[in-house]
Design a protein around this motif. Structure first.
Motif, mmCIF file in Angstrom:
data_model
loop_
_atom_site.group_PDB
_atom_site.id
_atom_site.type_symbol
_atom_site.label_atom_id
_atom_site.label_comp_id
_atom_site.label_asym_id
_atom_site.label_seq_id
_atom_site.Cartn_x
_atom_site.Cartn_y
_atom_site.Cartn_z
ATOM 1 N N THR A 280 -7.431 3.846 -7.054
ATOM 2 C CA THR A 280 -6.711 5.165 -6.890
ATOM 3 C C THR A 280 -6.977 6.126 -7.333
ATOM 4 O O THR A 280 -6.909 6.893 -6.680
ATOM 5 C CB THR A 280 -5.349 4.253 -6.808
ATOM 6 N N THR A 364 1.735 2.800 -7.865
ATOM 7 C CA THR A 364 1.508 3.542 -8.292
ATOM 8 C C THR A 364 0.710 4.288 -7.409
ATOM 9 O O THR A 364 -0.336 4.274 -6.717
ATOM 10 C CB THR A 364 0.274 2.851 -9.695
ATOM 11 N N THR A 365 0.638 5.469 -7.317
ATOM 12 C CA THR A 365 0.415 6.674 -6.449
ATOM 13 C C THR A 365 -0.805 7.229 -7.020
ATOM 14 O O THR A 365 -0.449 7.738 -8.586
ATOM 15 C CB THR A 365 1.304 7.709 -5.349
ATOM 16 N N THR A 366 -1.691 8.662 -6.100
ATOM 17 C CA THR A 366 -2.036 9.756 -6.906
ATOM 18 C C THR A 366 -1.574 10.367 -7.367
ATOM 19 O O THR A 366 -2.145 10.627 -8.166
ATOM 20 C CB THR A 366 -3.158 9.997 -4.942
ATOM 21 N N MET B 1 -3.591 12.672 -0.706
ATOM 22 C CA MET B 1 -4.498 11.913 0.139
ATOM 23 C C MET B 1 -4.786 12.512 0.778
ATOM 24 O O MET B 1 -4.883 12.874 1.328
ATOM 25 C CB MET B 1 -2.950 10.878 1.320
ATOM 26 N N LYS B 63 -10.874 3.875 -0.983
ATOM 27 C CA LYS B 63 -11.251 3.458 -2.886
ATOM 28 C C LYS B 63 -9.115 2.811 -3.023
ATOM 29 O O LYS B 63 -8.860 2.153 -3.661
ATOM 30 C CB LYS B 63 -11.672 4.142 -3.284
ATOM 31 N N ILE B 64 -8.829 3.827 -2.310
ATOM 32 C CA ILE B 64 -6.749 4.074 -2.890
ATOM 33 C C ILE B 64 -6.050 2.656 -2.742
ATOM 34 O O ILE B 64 -6.584 1.797 -1.150
ATOM 35 C CB ILE B 64 -6.217 4.951 -1.879
ATOM 36 N N HIS B 65 -5.269 1.881 -3.162
ATOM 37 C CA HIS B 65 -4.835 0.969 -3.548
ATOM 38 C C HIS B 65 -3.375 0.986 -3.564
ATOM 39 O O HIS B 65 -2.272 0.204 -3.416
ATOM 40 C CB HIS B 65 -5.355 -0.318 -4.574
ATOM 41 N N SER B 66 -2.599 1.885 -3.085
ATOM 42 C CA SER B 66 -0.809 2.189 -3.466
ATOM 43 C C SER B 66 -0.749 2.105 -1.463
ATOM 44 O O SER B 66 -1.190 2.775 -0.849
ATOM 45 C CB SER B 66 -1.191 3.341 -3.522
ATOM 46 N N GLY B 67 0.486 2.721 -1.255
ATOM 47 C CA GLY B 67 1.018 2.357 -0.278
ATOM 48 C C GLY B 67 1.817 3.327 0.226
ATOM 49 O O GLY B 67 0.742 4.492 -0.120
ATOM 50 N N LYS B 69 2.262 6.757 2.929
ATOM 51 C CA LYS B 69 3.566 7.535 2.232
ATOM 52 C C LYS B 69 3.428 7.879 3.234
ATOM 53 O O LYS B 69 4.929 9.245 4.351
ATOM 54 C CB LYS B 69 3.823 8.043 0.942
#
Lengths: 397, 189
Positions: A280, A364-366, B1, B63-67, B69
Motif C-alpha cells: 500500500t 491502513t489506507t494510502t 487511489m 500493490k495496494i492492499h487496503s480495502g 473505498k
C-alpha cells in the motif's frame, strides 16, 4: 543471468499459494490443526494428500501443540516436515517453538498473521509471530501472494542449509494476503523439486546403527554453549538467505534480499514496514512520485538485518517505523525498538518515530500513510520526534 | 487511489455466489493479461447475511492492499438489499451501479437514494431462472457487466465460467451459466 524456468500464471489466494508451494516441495510430514485464517492452507494440502499428488504423511493433530510436536518428531527422525498456524494456535505452540529451534530442526511453518485474544479477533496483526521473535526461528514476512509462495520454497533451502539448521516461519498477513486472490507466477514442479533438493540430516533419530539422543538434559555445563550455537546459526543465516534469494532469482526472475528499499535513493523521509501494508505504501509512493519520500520493507525480521537497515536509513532526515503489534509498556513496537537500535552507532542519526497501526485488522489506507509522511516532514523540520510513539488509524470518538 | 486500477464492489447475500463472482471476473480479466485482486469483506459468513466482495483489475501489478473505498462499479446481486444497505457508498464520481431488479433503474434509484447516479437495472433473476433453473444471478449479471463496461470480453468470461465451473459442476449447470451470461449480454443494448 541464467535462463529462468517456465512459469504458470495462476489466480490464487495466499493460503492456496502456500499450499501449492507445499505440494511442489512434497514434504515427508505435514502435521497441523485448523485455525482461521490459516485453515485453507492445510485444507487445500490435505486434498493434495487425498488425491495422491504428494507422498506426504498428513497428521491431523488434536491441537497446535501436538501439531508442532509431531513436526519436531518427524524432523528429528529424518523427515522434511512442515506445518501452519495463526494467532491462538501459534500461542498454543509456544513451548514447542523453542524446542524446534533448540533441537536445530529445519521445520518450515506458514503463519497467517492474526491478532491474539482477548478480545477475540480473527483479523490481521503481527502480535502472534512478533511474540515468537525470540524463540530462535528465522522469520520471513511476505508482502503479497507471490512472496508468500516464493518465501515458502526458499524457506526450505534456508532452514536446511548446513550452516543454519533452524526452523523458519513464513509469515503473511491474515485475510489481506491469505484470503485475497492475486495473479502470481508459479514455477514448474520439477524446478521446485530440483531447487529444494533432497532433505538430508546427518544424525537422524531413526538411524539405529548410529544411535543419537535429541532433546536431552543440558545443565549449566552445556546449555549456554548450545544457545551460543543457535546465536551463531542465526548469524550464519544472513548470508544464506541472500544466497538462496539469488539462486531463486536465477530460476524465477524474482529475488528478495533481507530488506527491500523502495524509492530510497534520495529519500529524506522514510517509512519502515513489513507485510502487506508495504505494498500500500509503494502504491502511494508511485502516485506521489516524490524522490524525497521512501520506503524500507523488512523481509527478514529474524535474523535482524541491522547493517542493511542502518545503511538504507543513515542519510534520511526522519524515519517512521510502523509496527502491527504493540509491545505493552515498551518505548515502541518490536520493529521500532530494533530499527532504532540499529541506528545507534551512526555518527549522524535520523529523527525516528513509531506508529502502531492496523491492530485487529484495522484497515491502513494510502491516505493514512500520507499523513505519516506529512508528520515526518514536520519532525524533520523541527528536529523533534515528539511524541515518539504514535497511533495510525485509531478512532478518536 | 490510483486511477489506473478499476475497482468493483459486489453486494449480495451469503450463498448467492458473491465471492465466486468477484473471483470469476478477476480470473476472466487475467485471461486477457490483466493483474487482479479479488477478496471478500472479511466478516462472519452466514447464509442469507448481506456480504460484500471486491475485485481490482489493472494493466500493471496491483500493490495496494487496503480495502476498496471508492469503487468505480458497484454490482448488486440481491434486489432485497436495495434500500437496506448503502449500495452507493463511496461510489466514484463517474461510477456505475448495476442492479439485479425487476424494477426499472429510475425506481431503483429512488428507493436506494441514488438519484443523480448512473444506475442500470437488469432482471438477472428472470434470466437465471430461465437458463440455470435457479435464482443464482452472478453469471447473468456478469454478462450484463461485460456488455455495459467492456471490462473483459464476453469470450474471456465464457471461457472462465467453463474453466472455473468445469471441475465442480455438471454439464447442465455449466451450460446454464454460459447461457445466462450470453442472454444477459444480448438483452442489454
Amino acid at each position: 543471468m541464467t535462463q529462468t524456468v517456465t512459469q504458470k500464471i495462476m489466480a490464487l489466494n495466499g493460503a492456496e499459494a502456500i499450499a501449492e508451494a507445499m505440494r511442489q516441495i512434497n514434504p515427508d510430514v505435514v502435521a497441523s490443526y485448523p485455525i482461521t485464517p490459516q485453515t485453507i492452507i492445510v485444507e487445500r494440502f490435505s486434498e493434495f494428500v487425498a488425491d495422491g499428488l504428494v507422498d506426504t504423511e498428513f497428521v491431523a493433530a488434536e491441537s497446535e501443540h501436538s501439531a508442532l510436536s509431531a513436526s519436531i518428531g518427524a524432523a528429528a527422525a529424518g523427515g522434511r516436515s512442515m506445518t501452519a498456524t495463526s494467532s491462538q494456535g501459534f500461542a498454543l505452540m509456544w513451548e514447542m517453538l523453542y524446542i524446534a529451534a533448540g533441537m536445530r530442526l529445519p521445520i518450515v511453518m506458514a503463519v497467517a498473521n492474526r491478532a491474539l485474544s482477548g478480545p477475540i479477533n480473527i483479523h490481521c496483526d503481527h502480535s502472534d509471530s512478533m511474540g515468537g521473535r525470540d524463540s530462535g526461528w528465522i522469520q520471513l514476512y511476505s508482502e503479497n501472494v507471490q512472496e508468500a509462495y516464493d518465501n515458502t520454497i526458499q524457506a526450505i533451502k534456508i532452514g536446511e542449509h548446513q550452516n543454519v539448521r533452524l526452523p523458519v516461519m513464513v509469515c503473511m498477513d491474515g485475510f489481506t494476503t491469505s484470503h485475497a486472490v492475486e495473479r502470481i507466477d508459479v514455477l514448474d514442479d520439477n524446478a521446485v523439486k530440483k531447487f529444494v533438493g533432497e532433505y538430508h540430516i546427518d544424525h537422524p533419530l531413526l538411524d539405529v546403527d548410529q544411535a543419537v539422543t535429541y532433546g536431552p538434559l543440558a545443565l549449566p555445563e552445556y546449555y549456554f554453549e548450545i544457545k551460543m550455537q543457535q546465536i551463531e546459526a542465526m548469524t550464519n543465516a544472513k548470508p544464506v538467505i541472500e544466497q538462496v534469494s539469488k539462486a531463486y532469482g536465477s530460476i524465477s526472475g524474482r529475488s528478495y534480499g533481507l530488506v527491500e528499499p523502495y524509492n530510497m535513493e534520495k529519500a529524506e523521509l522514510a517509512i519502515v514496514i513489513l507485510g502487506s501494508t508495504a505494498g500500500t505504501a509503494k502504491s502511494l509512493l508511485d502516485d506521489l512520485n516524490d524522490p524525497r519520500l521512501g520506503l524500507l520493507k523488512i523481509r527478514t525480521f529474524r535474523p535482524f538485518p541491522t547493517e542493511e537497515i542502518a545503511a538504507n536509513l543513515r542519510k534520511c532526515k526522519a524515519v517512521a517505523v510502523l509496527d502491527r503489534a504493540a509491545s505493552f509498556g515498551s518505548i515502541g513496537g518490536p520493529v521500532f525498538s530494533e530499527v532504532r537500535a540499529a541506528l545507534y552507532d551512526e555518527p549522524k542519526r535520523p529523527q525516528i518515530v513509531n506508529y502502531i497501526y492496523g491492530l485487529g485488522g484495522r484497515d491502513t489506507t494510502t491516505d493514512m500513510l500520507k499523513t505519516v509522511y506529512d508528520d515526518l516532514d514536520t519532525v524533520a523540520k523541527t528536529g523533534k520526534p515528539d511524541p515518539v510513539q504514535r497511533f495510525l488509524g485509531l478512532r478518536d470518538d | 487511489m490510483s486511477a489506473k486500477i478499476l475497482e468493483i464492489r459486489w453486494h449480495g447475500r451469503g450463498g448467492q455466489g458473491v465471492v465466486t463472482a468477484s473471483q470469476l471476473l478477476a480470473r476472466s480479466a487475467m485471461r486477457e493479461g490483466k493483474y487482479v485482486q479479488a477478496f471478500p469483506e472479511f466478516g462472519p459468513e452466514r447464509m442469507g447475511a448481506p456480504i460484500k466482495a471486491y475485485t481490482r483489475i489493472s494493466d500493471n501489478q496491483i500493490k495496494i492492499h487496503s480495502g476498496v473505498k471508492t469503487p468505480n462499479i458497484v454490482i448488486v446481486l440481491d434486489p432485497s438489499l436495495i434500500g437496506q444497505v448503502d449500495i452507493g457508498e463511496g461510489l466514484a464520481e463517474d461510477g456505475l451501479i448495476l442492479v439485479n431488479s425487476e424494477k426499472d433503474a429510475g425506481t431503483v434509484s429512488r428507493i436506494a437514494g441514488l438519484t443523480g447516479k448512473k444506475v442500470l437495472a437488469i432482471d438477472a433473476s428472470k434470466i437465471a431462472l430461465e437458463t440455470i433453473g435457479r435464482n443464482i444471478v452472478n453469471t447473468s449479471i456478469m454478462g450484463a457487466l461485460v456488455k455495459v463496461t467492456g471490462v473483459v470480453s464476453l469470450d474471456a468470461l465464457l471461457k472462465e465460467i467453463e474453466a472455473s465451473f468445469g471441475a465442480k459442476l455438471n454439464r447442465k449447470v455449466i451450460d446454464g451459466n454460459l447461457a445466462a451470461a450470453k442472454r444477459a449480454y444480448e438483452v442489454l443494448n
